[in-house]
Scaffold this motif. Structure first.
Motif, short mmCIF file in Angstrom:
data_model
loop_
_atom_site.label_atom_id
_atom_site.label_comp_id
_atom_site.label_asym_id
_atom_site.label_seq_id
_atom_site.Cartn_x
_atom_site.Cartn_y
_atom_site.Cartn_z
N ILE A 69 0.88 -1.17 0.00
CA ILE A 69 0.00 0.00 0.00
C ILE A 69 0.92 1.22 0.00
O ILE A 69 1.79 1.34 0.87
N HIS A 70 0.74 2.09 -0.98
CA HIS A 70 1.62 3.26 -1.04
C HIS A 70 0.93 4.44 -1.71
O HIS A 70 -0.03 4.29 -2.44
N SER A 71 1.46 5.60 -1.42
CA SER A 71 0.98 6.84 -2.00
C SER A 71 1.68 7.07 -3.34
O SER A 71 2.84 6.73 -3.52
N MET A 72 0.95 7.65 -4.28
CA MET A 72 1.54 7.96 -5.58
C MET A 72 2.02 9.41 -5.67
O MET A 72 2.78 9.76 -6.55
N GLY A 73 1.56 10.27 -4.77
CA GLY A 73 1.87 11.69 -4.88
C GLY A 73 3.18 12.11 -4.27
O GLY A 73 3.86 12.99 -4.78
N GLY A 74 3.56 11.51 -3.15
CA GLY A 74 4.79 11.90 -2.47
C GLY A 74 6.02 11.20 -3.04
O GLY A 74 5.91 10.33 -3.90
N GLY A 75 7.17 11.55 -2.55
CA GLY A 75 8.40 10.97 -3.07
C GLY A 75 8.73 9.59 -2.53
O GLY A 75 9.19 8.71 -3.26
N ASP A 90 12.62 -9.00 -8.55
CA ASP A 90 13.94 -9.61 -8.76
C ASP A 90 14.22 -10.71 -7.74
O ASP A 90 14.74 -11.77 -8.10
N GLU A 91 13.90 -10.46 -6.48
CA GLU A 91 14.24 -11.38 -5.40
C GLU A 91 13.26 -12.55 -5.28
O GLU A 91 13.65 -13.66 -4.94
N PHE A 92 11.98 -12.29 -5.53
CA PHE A 92 10.94 -13.32 -5.39
C PHE A 92 10.09 -13.34 -6.67
O PHE A 92 8.91 -12.98 -6.64
N PRO A 93 10.65 -13.75 -7.79
CA PRO A 93 9.93 -13.65 -9.07
C PRO A 93 8.66 -14.49 -9.15
O PRO A 93 7.75 -14.16 -9.92
N GLU A 94 8.55 -15.55 -8.37
CA GLU A 94 7.38 -16.43 -8.43
C GLU A 94 6.25 -15.97 -7.50
O GLU A 94 5.15 -16.54 -7.53
N VAL A 95 6.51 -14.97 -6.67
CA VAL A 95 5.51 -14.51 -5.70
C VAL A 95 4.78 -13.30 -6.28
O VAL A 95 5.40 -12.37 -6.78
N TYR A 96 3.44 -13.35 -6.22
CA TYR A 96 2.64 -12.26 -6.78
C TYR A 96 2.83 -10.97 -6.00
O TYR A 96 3.06 -10.99 -4.79
N ARG A 97 2.72 -9.86 -6.72
CA ARG A 97 2.85 -8.54 -6.13
C ARG A 97 1.56 -7.76 -6.38
O ARG A 97 1.30 -7.32 -7.49
N PHE A 98 0.74 -7.61 -5.33
CA PHE A 98 -0.49 -6.83 -5.40
C PHE A 98 -0.21 -5.46 -4.79
O PHE A 98 0.40 -5.37 -3.72
N GLU A 126 5.43 -2.22 -15.06
CA GLU A 126 6.49 -3.20 -15.30
C GLU A 126 6.61 -4.26 -14.20
O GLU A 126 6.99 -5.39 -14.48
N HIS A 127 6.30 -3.91 -12.95
CA HIS A 127 6.66 -4.80 -11.84
C HIS A 127 5.50 -5.32 -11.00
O HIS A 127 5.71 -6.21 -10.18
N ALA A 128 4.30 -4.79 -11.15
CA ALA A 128 3.16 -5.24 -10.33
C ALA A 128 2.34 -6.26 -11.10
O ALA A 128 2.19 -6.18 -12.31
N ASP A 129 1.81 -7.25 -10.38
CA ASP A 129 0.91 -8.22 -11.00
C ASP A 129 -0.52 -7.71 -11.00
O ASP A 129 -1.30 -8.02 -11.88
N CYS A 130 -0.88 -6.93 -10.00
CA CYS A 130 -2.24 -6.39 -9.89
C CYS A 130 -2.15 -5.04 -9.18
O CYS A 130 -1.47 -4.92 -8.16
N VAL A 131 -2.81 -4.03 -9.73
CA VAL A 131 -2.85 -2.71 -9.11
C VAL A 131 -4.30 -2.35 -8.80
O VAL A 131 -5.15 -2.41 -9.68
N LEU A 132 -4.54 -2.00 -7.55
CA LEU A 132 -5.86 -1.57 -7.11
C LEU A 132 -5.78 -0.06 -6.84
O LEU A 132 -5.34 0.34 -5.76
N PRO A 133 -6.15 0.76 -7.81
CA PRO A 133 -6.02 2.21 -7.62
C PRO A 133 -7.12 2.78 -6.73
O PRO A 133 -8.27 2.36 -6.82
N ILE A 186 -13.06 3.58 4.71
CA ILE A 186 -13.52 3.01 3.44
C ILE A 186 -12.43 2.14 2.83
O ILE A 186 -12.66 1.01 2.41
N VAL A 187 -11.21 2.67 2.80
CA VAL A 187 -10.08 1.92 2.23
C VAL A 187 -9.81 0.65 3.04
O VAL A 187 -9.61 -0.42 2.47
N ALA A 188 -9.83 0.76 4.36
CA ALA A 188 -9.57 -0.40 5.21
C ALA A 188 -10.61 -1.49 4.96
O ALA A 188 -10.27 -2.67 4.84
#
Length: 196
Positions: A69-75, A90-98, A126-133, A186-188
Motif C-alpha cells: 500500500i503506497h501513495s503515488m503523490g509523495g516521493g 527480482d528477489e521473489f519472481p514467483e511470488v505475486y505482487r499486489f 512493469e513490476h506489479a501483478d495487480c494494481v488496485l487504484p 472506506i479503504v480499510a
C-alpha cells in the motif's frame, strides 16, 4: 522514511500492529521527489530492505503474495515504493505482487504529485501483478455525499445508520475539518474484504 512520522505511528493507537524490528527510517523523507525515493533511498537502503524481506519470508510456510500500500503523490511512497516493487520482482519472481496505490486529488498541495504519479505508474506497469487504484478525490466525494445524507436524515437503504462511517454525530462534525478517518475506514474495509 521520516523518523519523526514513524515514531509518531509507533506511539499511536496502531503501535502494536507494527514490528519495530522491521522498520527502516531516515532523518528525512524524499522531499516529495520520486527520484530521491527511487534512486537515492532505494540504492542506499537496498541491502537493509532485502535482509528484512528475506527474514520475513523465511517465517512463511507458503509465501503467495506481497501486498503493498503506497501513495503515488509523495516521493517516498511513489519512489521508494516502486523501487521496493522492483526488488520484490527480482528477489521473489514467483511470488505475486499486489499493489494498492493511493492517487492524489487535483486539490493536492504537492506540486510534484502529477510527476511522481506518472513516474511511479511506469514502474507499476512493469513490476506489479495487480494494481488496485484508489483516488483520494473520489473518497472525499463519497464522504461528502454520506455527510449530506446523514445531515438530511435520508440514510434509507443506501447507507447503514450505524456503519463505521456514520457512527456518531461527533465524528460527523470532526469530518468536516478532517475527513481522513472516514476515508481511511472506506479503504480499510475495501482491503479487508479483499483478503477474506
Amino acid at each position: 522514511m521520516e523518523e519523526g512520522v514513524v515514531n509518531e505511528i509507533l506511539q499511536g493507537p496502531l503501535r502494536d500492529v507494527f514490528d519495530s524490528k522491521q522498520l527502516i527510517t531516515d532523518i528525512s523523507g524524499s522531499g516529495n521527489n520520486w527520484a530521491v525515493g527511487h534512486k537515492v533511498f532505494g540504492s542506499l537502503y537496498q541491502e537493509q530492505i532485502l535482509e528484512k524481506l528475506r527474514k520475513s519470508a523465511e517465517h512463511c510456510d507458503c509465501l503467495q503474495c506481497f501486498f503493498i500500500i503506497h501513495s503515488m503523490g509523495g516521493g517516498t511512497g511513489s519512489g521508494l515504493g516502486t523501487f521496493l516493487l522492483m526488488m520484490l520482482k527480482d528477489e521473489f519472481p514467483e511470488v505475486y505482487r499486489f499493489v494498492t496505490s493511493i492517487y492524489p486529488s487535483s486539490e493536492d498541495d504537492v506540486i510534484t504529485s502529477p510527476y511522481n504519479s506518472m513516474l511511479a505508474m511506469k514502474e507499476l506497469n512493469e513490476h506489479a501483478d495487480c494494481v488496485l487504484p484508489i483516488d483520494n478525490q473520489s473518497l472525499f466525494d463519497i464522504i461528502s455525499k454520506i455527510d449530506l445524507m446523514v445531515s438530511s436524515g435520508k440514510l434509507g437503504t443506501i447507507v447503514k445508520p450505524k456503519s463505521l462511517i456514520t457512527s456518531n454525530a461527533e465524528a460527523l462534525k470532526s469530518r468536516h475539518k478532517k475527513p481522513f478517518d472516514a476515508m481511511n475506514n472506506i479503504v480499510a474495509n475495501l482491503l479487508l474484504n479483499l483478503t477474506r
